[in-house]
Motif scaffolding. Structure first.
Motif, mmCIF file in Angstrom:
data_model
loop_
_atom_site.group_PDB
_atom_site.id
_atom_site.type_symbol
_atom_site.label_atom_id
_atom_site.label_comp_id
_atom_site.label_asym_id
_atom_site.label_seq_id
_atom_site.Cartn_x
_atom_site.Cartn_y
_atom_site.Cartn_z
ATOM 1 N N ALA A 157 0.857 -1.190 0.000
ATOM 2 C CA ALA A 157 0.000 0.000 0.000
ATOM 3 C C ALA A 157 0.886 1.229 0.000
ATOM 4 N N ASP A 162 -4.071 1.128 -1.891
ATOM 5 C CA ASP A 162 -4.836 1.119 -0.650
ATOM 6 C C ASP A 162 -5.102 -0.274 -0.138
ATOM 7 N N CYS A 163 -5.601 -0.326 1.088
ATOM 8 C CA CYS A 163 -6.313 -1.503 1.589
ATOM 9 C C CYS A 163 -7.610 -0.966 2.193
ATOM 10 N N ARG A 168 -3.469 5.348 1.048
ATOM 11 C CA ARG A 168 -3.092 5.867 -0.278
ATOM 12 C C ARG A 168 -2.127 7.045 -0.176
#
Ligand code: IMP
Ligand code: MG
Length: 187
Positions: A157, A162-163, A168
């Protein structure tokens, strides 16, 4: 909005390495496209390619256009649910050379799916550029003309990736691990 129990772990690709690589990547793209780089449509794949594309486009002095496309593949967490387009392919690709810019090739399904959709929408040619490619057989087997970095098969990430919408904004590409633990999550 799902909370996250993950935190940034080790740095997988450092911001300085990204900054050094981007002008070289732009030079590779320019050399490959030749005269066709003039008027090129750069198509960042939202949301993951937002940061990468913002930096990459500023390495090109030529006349070019930006057309955004939105693809979703990771529904929740780190499990792929197959690619989907939101809002279709921009009209602007018709009769133009297109460079799709994405964050990462994992299974390769997103890049292959986007390439076909953009080609079928009347682009003159379609090339793809990704910041990261996982060292996985399926990722390596997916046609992709320009790759910033090869990375191990970890869930990463940062720098746009992202997760569940988190991380981000991190300037480096990092591995993730459960909060308070030392082991990275694999996927
Ligand atoms: P693919 O279709 O399996 O190649 O997956 C591509 C998309 O999944 C990327 O555009 C990312 O949005 C997401 N993805 C795959 N691997 C990762 C990862 O390690 N971190 C964050 N997102 C990922
Ligand atoms: Mg993505």
């Amino acid at each position: 909005m799902k909370e996250t129990n993950l935190e940034p772990g080790e740095v997988v690709v450092a911001r300085q390495d990204i900054a050094r690589r981007l002008p070289l990547l732009a030079a590779e793209i320019t050399a490959s496209l030749g005269a066709n780089v003039d008027g090129l449509v750069i198509m960042p794949v939202l949301t993951g390619a937002l940061v990468f594309a913002a930096d990459l486009i500023r390495c090109f002095p030529q006349r070019l256009r930006i057309d955004l496309i939105t693809a979703r593949s990771y529904g929740v967490g780190t499990h792929s649910q197959g690619p989907k387009l939101e809002g279709g392919v921009p009209e602007g690709v018709k009769g133009r050379h297109v460079l799709i810019v994405d964050d990462i090739v994992d299974s390769g399904r997103t890049i292959a799916f986007l390439r076909k959709n953009v080609q079928d929408s009347g682009a003159l040619s379609v090339r793809t550029c990704v910041l990261l490619r996982k060292q996985l057989p399926e990722a390596m087997a997916t046609p992709c003309e320009f790759v910033g970095f090869e990375v191990p098969d970890l869930f990463v990430a940062g720098y746009g990736l992202d997760c569940d919408g988190w991380f981000r904004n991190l300037p480096d590409v990092v591995a993730l691990r459960p909060r308070g633990e030392t082991k990275n999550i694999v996927r």
